[in-house]
Write a protein that holds these residues in place. Structure first.
Motif, PDB file in Angstrom:
ATOM      1  N   ASP A  51       4.753  11.864   1.442  1.00 18.04           N
ATOM      2  CA  ASP A  51       3.680  11.822   0.448  1.00 18.04           C
ATOM      3  C   ASP A  51       4.150  11.102  -0.814  1.00 18.04           C
ATOM      4  O   ASP A  51       3.402  10.330  -1.424  1.00 18.04           O
ATOM      5  CB  ASP A  51       3.226  13.250   0.133  1.00 18.04           C
ATOM      6  CG  ASP A  51       1.912  13.273  -0.620  1.00 18.04           C
ATOM      7  OD1 ASP A  51       1.122  12.324  -0.478  1.00 18.04           O
ATOM      8  OD2 ASP A  51       1.665  14.251  -1.356  1.00 18.04           O
ATOM      9  N   ALA A  52       5.414  11.365  -1.188  1.00 13.65           N
ATOM     10  CA  ALA A  52       5.973  10.703  -2.373  1.00 13.65           C
ATOM     11  C   ALA A  52       6.082   9.192  -2.180  1.00 13.65           C
ATOM     12  O   ALA A  52       6.021   8.426  -3.151  1.00 13.65           O
ATOM     13  CB  ALA A  52       7.343  11.295  -2.698  1.00 13.65           C
ATOM     14  N   HIS A  53       6.221   8.751  -0.928  1.00 12.91           N
ATOM     15  CA  HIS A  53       6.301   7.328  -0.628  1.00 12.91           C
ATOM     16  C   HIS A  53       4.914   6.720  -0.401  1.00 12.91           C
ATOM     17  O   HIS A  53       4.804   5.530  -0.040  1.00 12.91           O
ATOM     18  CB  HIS A  53       7.170   7.084   0.605  1.00 12.91           C
ATOM     19  CG  HIS A  53       8.647   7.102   0.320  1.00 12.91           C
ATOM     20  ND1 HIS A  53       9.349   8.271   0.130  1.00 12.91           N
ATOM     21  CD2 HIS A  53       9.559   6.085   0.178  1.00 12.91           C
ATOM     22  CE1 HIS A  53      10.626   8.001  -0.097  1.00 12.91           C
ATOM     23  NE2 HIS A  53      10.777   6.669  -0.082  1.00 12.91           N
ATOM     24  N   GLY A  54       3.859   7.511  -0.560  1.00 13.08           N
ATOM     25  CA  GLY A  54       2.501   6.995  -0.391  1.00 13.08           C
ATOM     26  C   GLY A  54       2.115   6.743   1.047  1.00 13.08           C
ATOM     27  O   GLY A  54       1.171   5.983   1.324  1.00 13.08           O
ATOM     28  N   THR A 106      -1.536   8.084   2.026  1.00 17.17           N
ATOM     29  CA  THR A 106      -2.567   7.247   1.406  1.00 17.17           C
ATOM     30  C   THR A 106      -2.712   5.939   2.161  1.00 17.17           C
ATOM     31  O   THR A 106      -3.824   5.455   2.412  1.00 17.17           O
ATOM     32  CB  THR A 106      -2.213   6.973  -0.066  1.00 17.17           C
ATOM     33  OG1 THR A 106      -2.127   8.220  -0.765  1.00 17.17           O
ATOM     34  CG2 THR A 106      -3.273   6.099  -0.716  1.00 17.17           C
ATOM     35  N   HIS A 107      -1.573   5.345   2.560  1.00 14.61           N
ATOM     36  CA  HIS A 107      -1.598   4.087   3.311  1.00 14.61           C
ATOM     37  C   HIS A 107      -2.265   4.293   4.670  1.00 14.61           C
ATOM     38  O   HIS A 107      -3.122   3.489   5.076  1.00 14.61           O
ATOM     39  CB  HIS A 107      -0.166   3.564   3.494  1.00 14.61           C
ATOM     40  CG  HIS A 107      -0.098   2.337   4.358  1.00 14.61           C
ATOM     41  ND1 HIS A 107      -0.229   1.065   3.843  1.00 14.61           N
ATOM     42  CD2 HIS A 107       0.085   2.197   5.702  1.00 14.61           C
ATOM     43  CE1 HIS A 107      -0.137   0.186   4.837  1.00 14.61           C
ATOM     44  NE2 HIS A 107       0.062   0.847   5.968  1.00 14.61           N
ATOM     45  N   GLU A 133      -2.545  -1.439   8.988  1.00 11.69           N
ATOM     46  CA  GLU A 133      -1.260  -2.122   9.128  1.00 11.69           C
ATOM     47  C   GLU A 133      -0.121  -1.104   9.194  1.00 11.69           C
ATOM     48  O   GLU A 133      -0.151  -0.072   8.517  1.00 11.69           O
ATOM     49  CB  GLU A 133      -1.030  -3.059   7.948  1.00 11.69           C
ATOM     50  CG  GLU A 133      -1.965  -4.249   7.924  1.00 11.69           C
ATOM     51  CD  GLU A 133      -1.794  -5.126   9.155  1.00 11.69           C
ATOM     52  OE1 GLU A 133      -0.626  -5.387   9.534  1.00 11.69           O
ATOM     53  OE2 GLU A 133      -2.807  -5.531   9.739  1.00 11.69           O
ATOM     54  N   PRO A 134       0.914  -1.386  10.002  1.00  9.45           N
ATOM     55  CA  PRO A 134       2.083  -0.491  10.045  1.00  9.45           C
ATOM     56  C   PRO A 134       2.807  -0.472   8.701  1.00  9.45           C
ATOM     57  O   PRO A 134       2.786  -1.446   7.945  1.00  9.45           O
ATOM     58  CB  PRO A 134       2.956  -1.102  11.143  1.00  9.45           C
ATOM     59  CG  PRO A 134       2.034  -1.956  11.950  1.00  9.45           C
ATOM     60  CD  PRO A 134       1.010  -2.463  10.996  1.00  9.45           C
ATOM     61  N   LEU A 135       3.467   0.643   8.424  1.00  9.40           N
ATOM     62  CA  LEU A 135       4.219   0.806   7.181  1.00  9.40           C
ATOM     63  C   LEU A 135       5.614   1.299   7.526  1.00  9.40           C
ATOM     64  O   LEU A 135       5.774   2.185   8.374  1.00  9.40           O
ATOM     65  CB  LEU A 135       3.520   1.813   6.263  1.00  9.40           C
ATOM     66  CG  LEU A 135       4.273   2.190   4.980  1.00  9.40           C
ATOM     67  CD1 LEU A 135       4.301   1.007   4.014  1.00  9.40           C
ATOM     68  CD2 LEU A 135       3.626   3.413   4.320  1.00  9.40           C
ATOM     69  N   PHE A 136       6.626   0.726   6.863  1.00  5.46           N
ATOM     70  CA  PHE A 136       8.003   1.151   7.089  1.00  5.46           C
ATOM     71  C   PHE A 136       8.456   2.051   5.947  1.00  5.46           C
ATOM     72  O   PHE A 136       8.233   1.742   4.770  1.00  5.46           O
ATOM     73  CB  PHE A 136       8.941  -0.040   7.196  1.00  5.46           C
ATOM     74  CG  PHE A 136      10.383   0.342   7.424  1.00  5.46           C
ATOM     75  CD1 PHE A 136      10.790   0.851   8.654  1.00  5.46           C
ATOM     76  CD2 PHE A 136      11.324   0.197   6.408  1.00  5.46           C
ATOM     77  CE1 PHE A 136      12.118   1.207   8.864  1.00  5.46           C
ATOM     78  CE2 PHE A 136      12.649   0.554   6.617  1.00  5.46           C
ATOM     79  CZ  PHE A 136      13.044   1.066   7.849  1.00  5.46           C
ATOM     80  N   VAL A 170       1.876   3.903  11.904  1.00 12.78           N
ATOM     81  CA  VAL A 170       0.616   3.168  11.941  1.00 12.78           C
ATOM     82  C   VAL A 170      -0.498   4.175  12.205  1.00 12.78           C
ATOM     83  O   VAL A 170      -0.316   5.155  12.926  1.00 12.78           O
ATOM     84  CB  VAL A 170       0.635   2.060  13.018  1.00 12.78           C
ATOM     85  CG1 VAL A 170       0.750   2.654  14.416  1.00 12.78           C
ATOM     86  CG2 VAL A 170      -0.600   1.174  12.913  1.00 12.78           C
ATOM     87  N   ALA A 171      -1.652   3.918  11.594  1.00 14.26           N
ATOM     88  CA  ALA A 171      -2.793   4.828  11.752  1.00 14.26           C
ATOM     89  C   ALA A 171      -3.404   4.699  13.137  1.00 14.26           C
ATOM     90  O   ALA A 171      -3.411   3.620  13.736  1.00 14.26           O
ATOM     91  CB  ALA A 171      -3.850   4.532  10.684  1.00 14.26           C
TER      92      ALA A 171
END
Length: 479
Positions: free
Chosen positions: A153-156, A159-160, A166-169, A184-185
């Motif tokens: 959550d602290a890294h967002g 929310t992403h 889009e994938p997030l690392f 990825v969602a």
């Protein structure tokens, strides 16, 4: 449902099917006309078609799908539902979520975890490299631990996931025992269903990234199809269980359709609450009781009003108690569950068993929270006394008679005649035992009995009178 048809370019289609996908239909009426030609009973249309007209064709159900959902996604879900029989009974067929996690892990070369919108684990791949304590704790706890959720959550991350496809690392957190994560969602249209997580030391690139994105789409279709299948089965199951509990004339047939072939059935009535909130807890109980398809569980359940009813094959009450304990263990700790268990019943006796379970549930709700759920065949005497007390509260006990007259005398003169009569009847006429119960000498009992005979007519030698007085005393305990 056995087949699916898509309307082609021909004006008179020769292909027939149970479900018609109205791809290209400009109006609902046009889609219905296609369905009639294809002898379909269901027509699916997108929300973008003209809906002002109201087709009058009977026998065709029209389902309108959100415009944000692609036809390819709809087709995958519908074909999967209609052709459900292709899955194996063990649930490890080509659409099994664990098998999908394994395949995706091979494609991205990293350990995969599939989670729902609330970060609860739905499936995970076989052990691979890049295992870390965070992944192990998540899998063992069946959900993301609070500390890991706070970190993401602290890294967002959440929310992403809620706003992007889009994938997030997320970089490694060595001090917390976590390697890098790619997330990825999992989404159908605008609806978020969950997320896919990959343990990897660096961001996925090239073919591995594409595989993750494509895999998330496949997971979305699987989750949507599984949800639809589960909801449909729950509805059918609930309707049949309610029929049994209401005394269906064809109870044996209904029970057979539910897979309840045993002659030793018990009804379990359950209520639950989280603090002062009851409905949310009840829905969680029902969802847990009906998790898994029918062949994978022995119980059958229905939600009626504020109570979940479960029919369970069980010769012994302890079998039903174990089932209840396992259900409770699978729920959040803050949920309090109360339960009542009927006596053994046949399918044709489940309406009576429902009443027994409800009365046992009322007993359990009046007991301490850690008490074991009562079963009717063990607690019938207490339930009988509750029924008698209910009759007393409704004014259906006699206002006159020996017990009433002795009670009035006690109130007026501070005597202990009613307690003495109760002790004497309980000890079956033994003055010594009655005296021991009251803490007085047996001669005191005899003396009181003589004085009580002067107040009212006791007729203690008449067994019917003694029985009637015992029943009235039991019904008016604490009165």
């Amino acid at each position: 449902m056995r087949s699916v048809v898509i309307h082609g370019a021909d004006e008179d289609p020769t292909e027939v099917g149970d479900v018609l996908l109205g791809i290209g239909a400009r109006t609902v009426s046009e889609a219905v006309d296609w369905a009639v030609s294809a002898r379909a009973v269901v027509a699916l249309v997108r929300g973008s078609v003209e809906t002002e007209d109201e087709p009058q064709s009977e026998g065709v159900a029209v389902m309108v799908i959100g415009q944000g959902v692609a036809w390819s996604e709809v087709a995958a879900v519908v074909y999967g539902l209609v052709l459900e029989g292709r899955e194996t009974e063990a649930g490890r067929g080509p659409t099994d979520l664990f098998a999908l996690a394994d395949s995706l892990a091979d494609a991205v070369e990293g350990a995969v975890t599939i989670e729902d919108r609330r970060s609860r684990v739905l499936a995970y791949s076989r052990p691979q490299q890049h295992l870390d304590p965070a992944r192990v704790e998540t899998i063992l706890g069946r959900e993301m631990p609070p500390w890991l959720r706070a970190l993401f959550d602290a890294h967002g991350v959440f929310t992403h996931v809620a706003t992007s496809a889009e994938p997030l690392f997320v970089p490694a957190q060595a001090e917390r025992g976590m390697t890098g994560r790619m997330v990825v969602a999992v989404r159908v249209g605008r609806q978020l269903l969950g997320s896919v997580w990959v343990s990897c030391p660096a961001p996925l690139q090239g073919a591995r990234r594409v595989a993750l994105v494509n895999g998330a789409r496949t997971v979305a279709l699987h989750l949507l199809r599984s949800r639809a299948s589960a909801d449909l089965e729950r509805q059918v199951e609930s309707d049949r269980v309610i029929g049994l509990l209401e005394g269906a004339a064809d109870a044996a047939t209904v029970a057979s359709r539910l897979g309840l072939v045993s002659q030793s059935l018990r009804v379990i009535a359950l209520r639950a609450r989280i603090a002062e909130e009851q409905h949310a807890a009840l829905l969680l109980v029902f969802e847990r009781a009906t998790t898994g398809f029918g062949w994978s569980r022995s119980s059958r359940s229905a939600l009626v009003g504020d109570t979940v009813y479960t029919v369970l094959p069980a010769d012994q009450a302890d079998t039903a108690r174990r089932w209840t304990s396992q259900l409770q263990a699978a729920l959040p700790e803050q949920i309090t569950v109360s339960a009542g268990i009927s006596a053994v019943a046949r399918a044709t006796e489940l309406a009576l068993a429902r009443q027994e379970a409800e009365e046992c549930l009322a007993l359990h709700e009046a007991r301490p929270a850690d008490a074991a759920p009562p079963a009717y065949d063990e607690s019938w005497d207490e339930i009988l006394l509750r029924r008698l007390r209910t009759a007393r509260h409704s004014g259906r006990t006699p206002a006159r008679g020996p017990v009433s007259e002795l009670r009035r005398h006690d109130r007026a003169n501070s005597t202990q005649y009613v307690a003495t009569l109760r002790a004497w009847l309980q000890s079956q006429g033994d003055p010594a035992e009655a005296g021991a119960l009251l803490g007085v000498h047996e001669n005191t009992i005899r003396n009181r009995l003589r004085k009580m005979a002067e107040v009212t007519i006791l007729d203690l030698d008449d067994p019917r009178k003694r029985l009637a007085m015992m029943i009235e005393l039991a019904a008016t305990d604490n009165a």
